[in-house]
Scaffold this motif. Sequence first.
Motif, PDB file in Angstrom:
ATOM      1  N   GLY A 142      82.089  25.419  78.840  1.00  0.00           N
ATOM      2  CA  GLY A 142      83.320  24.661  79.062  1.00  0.00           C
ATOM      3  C   GLY A 142      84.479  25.625  79.233  1.00  0.00           C
ATOM      4  O   GLY A 142      84.280  26.851  79.289  1.00  0.00           O
ATOM      5  N   PHE A 143      85.689  25.100  79.313  1.00  0.00           N
ATOM      6  CA  PHE A 143      86.848  25.964  79.515  1.00  0.00           C
ATOM      7  C   PHE A 143      87.272  26.563  78.170  1.00  0.00           C
ATOM      8  O   PHE A 143      87.670  25.844  77.255  1.00  0.00           O
ATOM      9  CB  PHE A 143      88.004  25.181  80.135  1.00  0.00           C
ATOM     10  N   SER A 144      87.181  27.881  78.077  1.00  0.00           N
ATOM     11  CA  SER A 144      87.490  28.578  76.830  1.00  0.00           C
ATOM     12  C   SER A 144      88.772  29.370  77.001  1.00  0.00           C
ATOM     13  O   SER A 144      88.933  30.090  77.996  1.00  0.00           O
ATOM     14  CB  SER A 144      86.385  29.573  76.472  1.00  0.00           C
ATOM     15  N   VAL A 145      89.660  29.254  76.033  1.00  0.00           N
ATOM     16  CA  VAL A 145      90.908  30.014  76.066  1.00  0.00           C
ATOM     17  C   VAL A 145      90.965  30.922  74.846  1.00  0.00           C
ATOM     18  O   VAL A 145      90.812  30.466  73.714  1.00  0.00           O
ATOM     19  CB  VAL A 145      92.135  29.068  76.049  1.00  0.00           C
ATOM     20  N   VAL A 146      91.176  32.205  75.110  1.00  0.00           N
ATOM     21  CA  VAL A 146      91.399  33.163  74.023  1.00  0.00           C
ATOM     22  C   VAL A 146      92.790  33.751  74.220  1.00  0.00           C
ATOM     23  O   VAL A 146      93.056  34.396  75.241  1.00  0.00           O
ATOM     24  CB  VAL A 146      90.352  34.308  74.055  1.00  0.00           C
ATOM     25  N   GLU A 147      93.683  33.495  73.272  1.00  0.00           N
ATOM     26  CA  GLU A 147      94.991  34.144  73.334  1.00  0.00           C
ATOM     27  C   GLU A 147      94.902  35.433  72.519  1.00  0.00           C
ATOM     28  O   GLU A 147      94.604  35.396  71.322  1.00  0.00           O
ATOM     29  CB  GLU A 147      96.102  33.238  72.755  1.00  0.00           C
ATOM     30  N   ALA A 148      95.145  36.560  73.186  1.00  0.00           N
ATOM     31  CA  ALA A 148      95.124  37.862  72.504  1.00  0.00           C
ATOM     32  C   ALA A 148      96.560  38.384  72.442  1.00  0.00           C
ATOM     33  O   ALA A 148      97.127  38.739  73.485  1.00  0.00           O
ATOM     34  CB  ALA A 148      94.229  38.836  73.264  1.00  0.00           C
ATOM     35  N   LEU A 149      97.152  38.386  71.256  1.00  0.00           N
ATOM     36  CA  LEU A 149      98.493  38.957  71.129  1.00  0.00           C
ATOM     37  C   LEU A 149      98.358  40.462  71.281  1.00  0.00           C
ATOM     38  O   LEU A 149      97.526  41.097  70.615  1.00  0.00           O
ATOM     39  CB  LEU A 149      99.100  38.600  69.767  1.00  0.00           C
ATOM     40  N   THR A 150      99.150  41.028  72.179  1.00  0.00           N
ATOM     41  CA  THR A 150      99.003  42.443  72.503  1.00  0.00           C
ATOM     42  C   THR A 150     100.390  43.055  72.706  1.00  0.00           C
ATOM     43  O   THR A 150     101.363  42.330  72.915  1.00  0.00           O
ATOM     44  CB  THR A 150      98.081  42.605  73.739  1.00  0.00           C
ATOM     45  N   GLN A 151     100.459  44.379  72.624  1.00  0.00           N
ATOM     46  CA  GLN A 151     101.801  44.980  72.685  1.00  0.00           C
ATOM     47  C   GLN A 151     102.088  45.680  74.017  1.00  0.00           C
ATOM     48  O   GLN A 151     101.208  46.306  74.595  1.00  0.00           O
ATOM     49  CB  GLN A 151     102.030  45.965  71.534  1.00  0.00           C
ATOM     50  N   THR A 164      97.742  35.392  60.041  1.00  0.00           N
ATOM     51  CA  THR A 164      96.876  35.068  58.894  1.00  0.00           C
ATOM     52  C   THR A 164      95.733  34.179  59.397  1.00  0.00           C
ATOM     53  O   THR A 164      95.900  33.463  60.396  1.00  0.00           O
ATOM     54  CB  THR A 164      97.710  34.339  57.812  1.00  0.00           C
ATOM     55  N   PRO A 165      94.562  34.209  58.734  1.00  0.00           N
ATOM     56  CA  PRO A 165      93.472  33.319  59.176  1.00  0.00           C
ATOM     57  C   PRO A 165      93.881  31.848  59.092  1.00  0.00           C
ATOM     58  O   PRO A 165      94.679  31.469  58.228  1.00  0.00           O
ATOM     59  CB  PRO A 165      92.336  33.635  58.196  1.00  0.00           C
ATOM     60  N   GLN A 221      87.885  43.648  65.830  1.00  0.00           N
ATOM     61  CA  GLN A 221      86.517  43.117  65.663  1.00  0.00           C
ATOM     62  C   GLN A 221      86.512  41.596  65.825  1.00  0.00           C
ATOM     63  O   GLN A 221      85.612  41.030  66.445  1.00  0.00           O
ATOM     64  CB  GLN A 221      85.958  43.521  64.297  1.00  0.00           C
ATOM     65  N   GLN A 222      87.554  40.975  65.288  1.00  0.00           N
ATOM     66  CA  GLN A 222      87.661  39.518  65.456  1.00  0.00           C
ATOM     67  C   GLN A 222      87.844  39.183  66.939  1.00  0.00           C
ATOM     68  O   GLN A 222      87.283  38.210  67.439  1.00  0.00           O
ATOM     69  CB  GLN A 222      88.846  38.965  64.642  1.00  0.00           C
ATOM     70  N   LEU A 223      88.605  40.024  67.635  1.00  0.00           N
ATOM     71  CA  LEU A 223      88.836  39.783  69.062  1.00  0.00           C
ATOM     72  C   LEU A 223      87.508  39.824  69.836  1.00  0.00           C
ATOM     73  O   LEU A 223      87.214  38.932  70.641  1.00  0.00           O
ATOM     74  CB  LEU A 223      89.832  40.817  69.615  1.00  0.00           C
ATOM     75  N   ALA A 224      86.693  40.841  69.558  1.00  0.00           N
ATOM     76  CA  ALA A 224      85.390  40.951  70.244  1.00  0.00           C
ATOM     77  C   ALA A 224      84.507  39.748  69.894  1.00  0.00           C
ATOM     78  O   ALA A 224      83.839  39.182  70.771  1.00  0.00           O
ATOM     79  CB  ALA A 224      84.707  42.258  69.857  1.00  0.00           C
ATOM     80  N   ASP A 225      84.542  39.353  68.634  1.00  0.00           N
ATOM     81  CA  ASP A 225      83.697  38.243  68.197  1.00  0.00           C
ATOM     82  C   ASP A 225      84.141  36.922  68.847  1.00  0.00           C
ATOM     83  O   ASP A 225      83.307  36.126  69.294  1.00  0.00           O
ATOM     84  CB  ASP A 225      83.763  38.145  66.666  1.00  0.00           C
ATOM     85  N   ARG A 235      95.344  32.881  63.054  1.00  0.00           N
ATOM     86  CA  ARG A 235      94.306  33.508  63.883  1.00  0.00           C
ATOM     87  C   ARG A 235      92.975  32.836  63.622  1.00  0.00           C
ATOM     88  O   ARG A 235      92.704  32.467  62.475  1.00  0.00           O
ATOM     89  CB  ARG A 235      94.102  34.978  63.464  1.00  0.00           C
ATOM     90  N   GLY A 236      92.138  32.720  64.662  1.00  0.00           N
ATOM     91  CA  GLY A 236      90.807  32.155  64.490  1.00  0.00           C
ATOM     92  C   GLY A 236      90.482  31.180  65.606  1.00  0.00           C
ATOM     93  O   GLY A 236      91.166  31.150  66.627  1.00  0.00           O
ATOM     94  N   VAL A 237      89.425  30.398  65.405  1.00  0.00           N
ATOM     95  CA  VAL A 237      88.996  29.419  66.417  1.00  0.00           C
ATOM     96  C   VAL A 237      89.581  28.062  66.032  1.00  0.00           C
ATOM     97  O   VAL A 237      89.272  27.521  64.974  1.00  0.00           O
ATOM     98  CB  VAL A 237      87.453  29.351  66.505  1.00  0.00           C
ATOM     99  N   PHE A 238      90.429  27.521  66.878  1.00  0.00           N
ATOM    100  CA  PHE A 238      91.120  26.249  66.608  1.00  0.00           C
ATOM    101  C   PHE A 238      90.323  25.051  67.123  1.00  0.00           C
ATOM    102  O   PHE A 238      90.374  23.979  66.541  1.00  0.00           O
ATOM    103  CB  PHE A 238      92.506  26.241  67.275  1.00  0.00           C
ATOM    104  N   VAL A 239      89.672  25.221  68.265  1.00  0.00           N
ATOM    105  CA  VAL A 239      88.948  24.109  68.895  1.00  0.00           C
ATOM    106  C   VAL A 239      87.600  24.626  69.365  1.00  0.00           C
ATOM    107  O   VAL A 239      87.516  25.707  69.966  1.00  0.00           O
ATOM    108  CB  VAL A 239      89.715  23.590  70.147  1.00  0.00           C
ATOM    109  N   GLN A 240      86.553  23.861  69.077  1.00  0.00           N
ATOM    110  CA  GLN A 240      85.212  24.182  69.604  1.00  0.00           C
ATOM    111  C   GLN A 240      84.473  22.858  69.655  1.00  0.00           C
ATOM    112  O   GLN A 240      84.024  22.369  68.630  1.00  0.00           O
ATOM    113  CB  GLN A 240      84.504  25.162  68.656  1.00  0.00           C
ATOM    114  N   LYS A 241      84.439  22.262  70.838  1.00  0.00           N
ATOM    115  CA  LYS A 241      83.847  20.920  70.906  1.00  0.00           C
ATOM    116  C   LYS A 241      83.027  20.762  72.187  1.00  0.00           C
ATOM    117  O   LYS A 241      83.224  21.493  73.160  1.00  0.00           O
ATOM    118  CB  LYS A 241      84.951  19.863  70.836  1.00  0.00           C
TER     119      LYS A 241
END
Length: 266
Positions: free
Chosen positions: A190-199, A225-226, A176-180, A241-247
């Motif tokens: 702007g340039f958005s990066v989402v790192e999704a740890l996956t198996q 952890t958040p 759910q966090q991934l979708a959000d 985990r979470g949003v590190f940069v939003q500017k």
Amino acid sequence: MSIKNYLRERFFPHMWCPGCGHGIVLNALLRAIEKLGLNKNDIVMVSGIGCSSRISGYVDFHTLHTIHGRALAFATGVKMSRPELNLIVPMGDGDALSIGGNHFIHAARRNIDMTAIVMNNRIYGMTGGQYSPLSGYGTSATTAPYSNIDHAFDVVKLAESAGASFVARTTVYHVQQLADIIRQAIEHKGFSVVEALTQCPTYFGRKNRLGSAVDMMRHFKDSTTPIGSKAKQENPELIERGVFVQKDTPEYCQEYDKIIERAMKG
Ligand SMILES: Cc1ncc(C[n+]2csc(CCOP(=O)(O)OP(=O)(O)O)c2C)c(N)n1
Ligand code: SF4
């Protein structure tokens, strides 16, 4: 619009192994797009080569399945000619950060408006389990049978220092966090990066004796952890985990339009 309308059902069944995390990223992406109510004709997905990059075959958007490591370069061309479209660029860790590492840095530096999703399974899945720049010291791979001596780096820190204006990380366990997060990344200008740890249970999991896909997903739960949590202070090994940069940073296509205007004025 229902999620099914975003899928190219004629391309199913998909090619991913049982337990592969890439399908969960697809699910989260489609839920994010559904929530945003985007018209599929306004979305362009550009991918390179890899199991992760095959995602572009399964979505009913405008899609380009291009060459290994060059998805961001193709996407830049599309965005510059049709800035009103939403560009989504899913990449494996090899595709994005090994052969494509230079493109990644410079797309971030330009802050061009697109969403880069790094599907990080820490291995080259498609070509048989060679180590990637994110496998990490001490891991095993088909090309590191006696243990990998290369160190990994932090995608979030790289993206941030290269200039990406939205940077986030989560895992396929936290769907759910991934979708959000993907929704926020698409909305961001702007340039958005989402790192999704996956198996990748077939190669990374098997080579490193990590158990089943379920065990690997449990590990994502236990090892993350958040951002800023108390648990992180107590155990610095935990991955945040979470949003590190939003500017707000000037966006490349908009800046380019200003240059055209200046040039036209002479
Ligand atoms: C120029 C070029 N070099 C190498 C390859 C072979 N190749 C295809 S996919 C791939 C790596 C895939 O790993 P990754 O991007 O991490 O995605 P995954 O398959 O793990 O999802 C490589 C090396 C290629 N197709 N083109
Ligand atoms: S090889 Fe790995 S990354 Fe590729 S489909 Fe199978 S589990 Fe997924």
